[in-house]
Design a protein around this motif. Sequence first.
Motif, PDB file in Angstrom:
ATOM      1  N   TRP A 190       0.839  -1.200   0.000  1.00 13.36           N
ATOM      2  CA  TRP A 190       0.000   0.000   0.000  1.00 13.36           C
ATOM      3  C   TRP A 190       0.870   1.245   0.000  1.00 13.36           C
ATOM      4  O   TRP A 190       0.595   2.202  -0.724  1.00 13.36           O
ATOM      5  CB  TRP A 190      -0.934  -0.002   1.216  1.00 13.36           C
ATOM      6  N   ALA A 213      -1.865  16.568   1.686  1.00 16.58           N
ATOM      7  CA  ALA A 213      -3.071  15.860   2.135  1.00 16.58           C
ATOM      8  C   ALA A 213      -4.287  16.320   1.329  1.00 16.58           C
ATOM      9  O   ALA A 213      -5.089  15.497   0.869  1.00 16.58           O
ATOM     10  CB  ALA A 213      -3.289  16.109   3.629  1.00 16.58           C
ATOM     11  N   ASN A 217      -6.615  14.026  -1.142  1.00 13.10           N
ATOM     12  CA  ASN A 217      -8.062  13.955  -0.930  1.00 13.10           C
ATOM     13  C   ASN A 217      -8.812  14.425  -2.163  1.00 13.10           C
ATOM     14  O   ASN A 217      -9.855  13.866  -2.529  1.00 13.10           O
ATOM     15  CB  ASN A 217      -8.456  14.810   0.285  1.00 13.10           C
ATOM     16  N   THR A 222      -7.528   7.438  -0.938  1.00 11.20           N
ATOM     17  CA  THR A 222      -7.805   7.298   0.484  1.00 11.20           C
ATOM     18  C   THR A 222      -6.597   6.758   1.241  1.00 11.20           C
ATOM     19  O   THR A 222      -5.640   6.264   0.652  1.00 11.20           O
ATOM     20  CB  THR A 222      -8.987   6.346   0.708  1.00 11.20           C
ATOM     21  N   THR A 223      -6.668   6.838   2.563  1.00 10.53           N
ATOM     22  CA  THR A 223      -5.633   6.250   3.408  1.00 10.53           C
ATOM     23  C   THR A 223      -5.782   4.742   3.398  1.00 10.53           C
ATOM     24  O   THR A 223      -6.706   4.199   2.777  1.00 10.53           O
ATOM     25  CB  THR A 223      -5.768   6.761   4.856  1.00 10.53           C
ATOM     26  N   SER A 224      -4.902   4.037   4.094  1.00 11.72           N
ATOM     27  CA  SER A 224      -4.954   2.572   4.117  1.00 11.72           C
ATOM     28  C   SER A 224      -6.257   2.049   4.700  1.00 11.72           C
ATOM     29  O   SER A 224      -6.672   0.932   4.421  1.00 11.72           O
ATOM     30  CB  SER A 224      -3.772   2.023   4.920  1.00 11.72           C
ATOM     31  N   LYS A 228      -9.940   9.941   4.924  1.00  6.88           N
ATOM     32  CA  LYS A 228      -9.310  11.144   4.392  1.00  6.88           C
ATOM     33  C   LYS A 228      -7.910  11.306   4.968  1.00  6.88           C
ATOM     34  O   LYS A 228      -7.609  10.868   6.073  1.00  6.88           O
ATOM     35  CB  LYS A 228     -10.155  12.378   4.763  1.00  6.88           C
ATOM     36  N   TRP A 229      -7.056  11.956   4.199  1.00  9.15           N
ATOM     37  CA  TRP A 229      -5.683  12.193   4.635  1.00  9.15           C
ATOM     38  C   TRP A 229      -5.607  13.400   5.554  1.00  9.15           C
ATOM     39  O   TRP A 229      -6.311  14.393   5.370  1.00  9.15           O
ATOM     40  CB  TRP A 229      -4.781  12.442   3.432  1.00  9.15           C
ATOM     41  N   GLN A 233      -0.765  11.980   8.856  1.00  5.72           N
ATOM     42  CA  GLN A 233      -0.677  10.738   8.074  1.00  5.72           C
ATOM     43  C   GLN A 233       0.270  10.885   6.896  1.00  5.72           C
ATOM     44  O   GLN A 233       1.047   9.982   6.588  1.00  5.72           O
ATOM     45  CB  GLN A 233      -2.082  10.339   7.588  1.00  5.72           C
ATOM     46  N   VAL A 234       0.220  12.039   6.239  1.00  2.00           N
ATOM     47  CA  VAL A 234       1.138  12.303   5.127  1.00  2.00           C
ATOM     48  C   VAL A 234       2.581  12.275   5.627  1.00  2.00           C
ATOM     49  O   VAL A 234       3.465  11.696   4.989  1.00  2.00           O
ATOM     50  CB  VAL A 234       0.830  13.667   4.463  1.00  2.00           C
ATOM     51  N   VAL A 237       3.795   8.635   6.210  1.00  2.49           N
ATOM     52  CA  VAL A 237       4.012   7.893   4.971  1.00  2.49           C
ATOM     53  C   VAL A 237       5.231   8.428   4.228  1.00  2.49           C
ATOM     54  O   VAL A 237       6.044   7.659   3.712  1.00  2.49           O
ATOM     55  CB  VAL A 237       2.760   7.958   4.063  1.00  2.49           C
TER      56      VAL A 237
END
Length: 252
Positions: A190, A213, A217, A222-224, A228-229, A233-234, A237
């Motif tokens: 992913w 992000a 979006n 989408t995230t895993s 929404k990002w 989260q960005v 990753v």
Amino acid sequence: MTTNTHNTNTIDVVSYCRVSTRGQGESGLGLEAQLEYINRAAQQNGWNIVGSFVDVVSGKLAIEDRPEGAKALAMCKELKAQLVVAKLDRLSRSVHHIARLMEETEFKVATMPHAKTFELHLFAALAQQEREFISQRTKETLATLKARAESGHVESVEKIARRTEALEKGRTNANRAKGTEAVKERSKLWMESVRDPIDLCIRKGGRTLQQVADCLNGKGITTSRGGKWSAIQVSRVMQNLALTFPSKEEVL
């Protein structure tokens, strides 16, 4: 209104994309990013895309042995066009395959639009050498661990013992371990699937985590977990993928 007329500096190109699995091909993961790389490079460099082909196949096959790859090469020959891919590894991970293709067809790489033939060949050779080095280093590390264990090195003996014990505990623990490994593998896959979209958001001008992000979006990526990002989260990753924002000098 689109016409076939273009200036003498325009180069006709045939777009070619490759994804490795059917699931990846059907979901568009990786494919959308490749197409965007190619389309942006075409717009910026005045390339006229006269055809587009997509293969869902392993990169181990030479492009001429892939169903859509063979068609793309035939169109290049027929229209005297150049082949264009998003990244060099979409053509092949083999220096031999790439070198042979260079003798038969002119091609361009969207992420390195101004690279000469020699530079592309050198880049492919270095990438292959790195993969071989990592593989060899892994084998050597395992061999060293076994040798140290046999000589009585405590930490190595313990590592070997833990591996052996895990195997001997039975099917339940083995299945649990397999499940854990499968989760790690899915997470890794992913992560790689969002590498190109994040890179593209940065290339498009994203200079903060929140801007990236918002870009993701906006693309519907989408995230895993399907959500929404956020900037956090960005950040996580990007750290895992070793992606960074360009310096001020690079932007200028």
